[in-house]
Design a protein around this motif. Structure first.
Motif, short mmCIF file in Angstrom:
data_model
loop_
_atom_site.label_atom_id
_atom_site.label_comp_id
_atom_site.label_asym_id
_atom_site.label_seq_id
_atom_site.Cartn_x
_atom_site.Cartn_y
_atom_site.Cartn_z
N LEU A 172 0.83 -1.21 0.00
CA LEU A 172 0.00 0.00 0.00
C LEU A 172 0.87 1.26 0.00
CD1 LEU A 172 -2.81 -1.13 2.44
CD2 LEU A 172 -3.07 -0.62 0.00
N MET A 173 1.93 1.27 0.80
CA MET A 173 2.82 2.42 0.83
C MET A 173 3.44 2.66 -0.54
SD MET A 173 6.29 3.12 0.68
CE MET A 173 7.03 1.57 1.17
N LEU A 174 3.86 1.58 -1.22
CA LEU A 174 4.46 1.73 -2.55
C LEU A 174 3.43 2.24 -3.57
CD1 LEU A 174 6.81 -1.37 -2.66
CD2 LEU A 174 7.48 1.06 -2.56
N GLN A 175 2.19 1.81 -3.41
CA GLN A 175 1.14 2.33 -4.29
C GLN A 175 0.95 3.83 -4.06
OE1 GLN A 175 -2.58 0.23 -3.96
NE2 GLN A 175 -3.47 1.31 -5.70
N VAL A 176 0.94 4.24 -2.80
CA VAL A 176 0.85 5.67 -2.49
C VAL A 176 2.03 6.40 -3.12
CG1 VAL A 176 0.99 7.39 -0.63
CG2 VAL A 176 -0.46 5.36 -0.34
N HIS A 177 3.22 5.86 -2.96
CA HIS A 177 4.44 6.50 -3.45
C HIS A 177 4.47 6.59 -4.98
CE1 HIS A 177 8.60 7.80 -3.39
NE2 HIS A 177 8.91 6.83 -4.23
N HIS A 178 4.15 5.50 -5.65
CA HIS A 178 4.26 5.46 -7.11
C HIS A 178 3.04 6.00 -7.84
CE1 HIS A 178 8.08 3.45 -7.02
NE2 HIS A 178 7.60 2.47 -6.26
N ASP A 179 1.84 5.73 -7.32
CA ASP A 179 0.60 6.14 -8.01
C ASP A 179 0.02 7.43 -7.45
OD1 ASP A 179 0.93 3.78 -9.42
OD2 ASP A 179 -0.55 2.68 -8.23
N GLY A 180 0.55 7.89 -6.33
CA GLY A 180 0.05 9.12 -5.73
C GLY A 180 -1.03 8.91 -4.69
N HIS A 181 -1.61 7.71 -4.64
CA HIS A 181 -2.65 7.41 -3.66
C HIS A 181 -2.90 5.91 -3.62
CE1 HIS A 181 -4.97 7.34 -7.39
NE2 HIS A 181 -5.88 6.63 -6.75
N ALA A 182 -3.57 5.48 -2.55
CA ALA A 182 -3.97 4.08 -2.42
C ALA A 182 -5.23 4.00 -1.57
CB ALA A 182 -2.87 3.24 -1.78
N VAL A 183 -6.11 3.08 -1.94
CA VAL A 183 -7.28 2.78 -1.12
C VAL A 183 -6.80 1.86 -0.02
CG1 VAL A 183 -9.54 1.67 -1.07
CG2 VAL A 183 -8.88 3.05 -3.06
N VAL A 184 -6.91 2.32 1.22
CA VAL A 184 -6.41 1.54 2.35
C VAL A 184 -7.51 0.82 3.11
CG1 VAL A 184 -4.32 2.92 2.60
CG2 VAL A 184 -6.39 3.55 3.87
N ALA A 185 -8.76 1.21 2.87
CA ALA A 185 -9.90 0.54 3.54
C ALA A 185 -11.16 0.82 2.74
CB ALA A 185 -10.06 1.05 4.96
N GLU A 186 -12.13 -0.09 2.89
CA GLU A 186 -13.40 0.05 2.19
C GLU A 186 -14.51 -0.46 3.09
OE1 GLU A 186 -14.22 -0.35 -2.44
OE2 GLU A 186 -13.91 -2.29 -1.50
N GLY A 187 -15.63 0.27 3.12
CA GLY A 187 -16.75 -0.14 3.96
C GLY A 187 -17.78 0.96 4.12
N ALA A 188 -18.43 0.98 5.27
CA ALA A 188 -19.46 1.97 5.55
C ALA A 188 -18.85 3.37 5.65
CB ALA A 188 -20.16 1.62 6.86
N ARG A 189 -19.61 4.35 5.22
CA ARG A 189 -19.11 5.73 5.17
C ARG A 189 -18.59 6.20 6.53
NH1 ARG A 189 -22.36 10.98 2.82
NH2 ARG A 189 -20.67 12.46 3.14
#
Length: 97
Positions: free
Chosen positions: A55-72
């Motif tokens: 996830l950290m590498l995705q943030v670093h290379h892509d500029g962002h990462a989805v770290v969690a998904e669920g209820a608002r």
């Protein structure tokens, strides 16, 4: 005294704002070290070293990462927690990349 009922359009709008799933997105920033971001993901979300690093590498290379998904509400709590750790995070409705 009569009770006004919402119009169908108002109900549809409300449903679209509360439907989900929702995502917590962490964004790249010029401040935090990669090792710190991995530590936050492991400490807060309980991710393994491998998953937190991905996830950290995705943030670093892509500029962002989805770290969690669920209820608002839960995603808003996660985003606030990321802010408390000094990370940039937002909440968005799922289905985007």
């Amino acid at each position: 005294m009569s009770t006004a009922l919402p119009e169908l359009d108002e109900l549809t709008d409300l449903a679209s704002r509360t439907s989900g799933p929702w995502q917590t997105v962490v964004w790249n920033d010029p401040v935090n070290l990669m090792s710190y971001v991995v530590r936050v993901f492991r400490e807060y979300f309980g991710y393994s070293e491998e998953r937190a690093t991905q996830l950290m590498l995705q943030v670093h290379h892509d500029g962002h990462a989805v770290v969690a998904e669920g209820a608002r509400e839960q995603m808003e709590m996660h985003a606030q927690a990321m802010h408390d750790y000094g990370l940039w995070a937002t909440v968005r409705e799922g289905g985007r990349s």
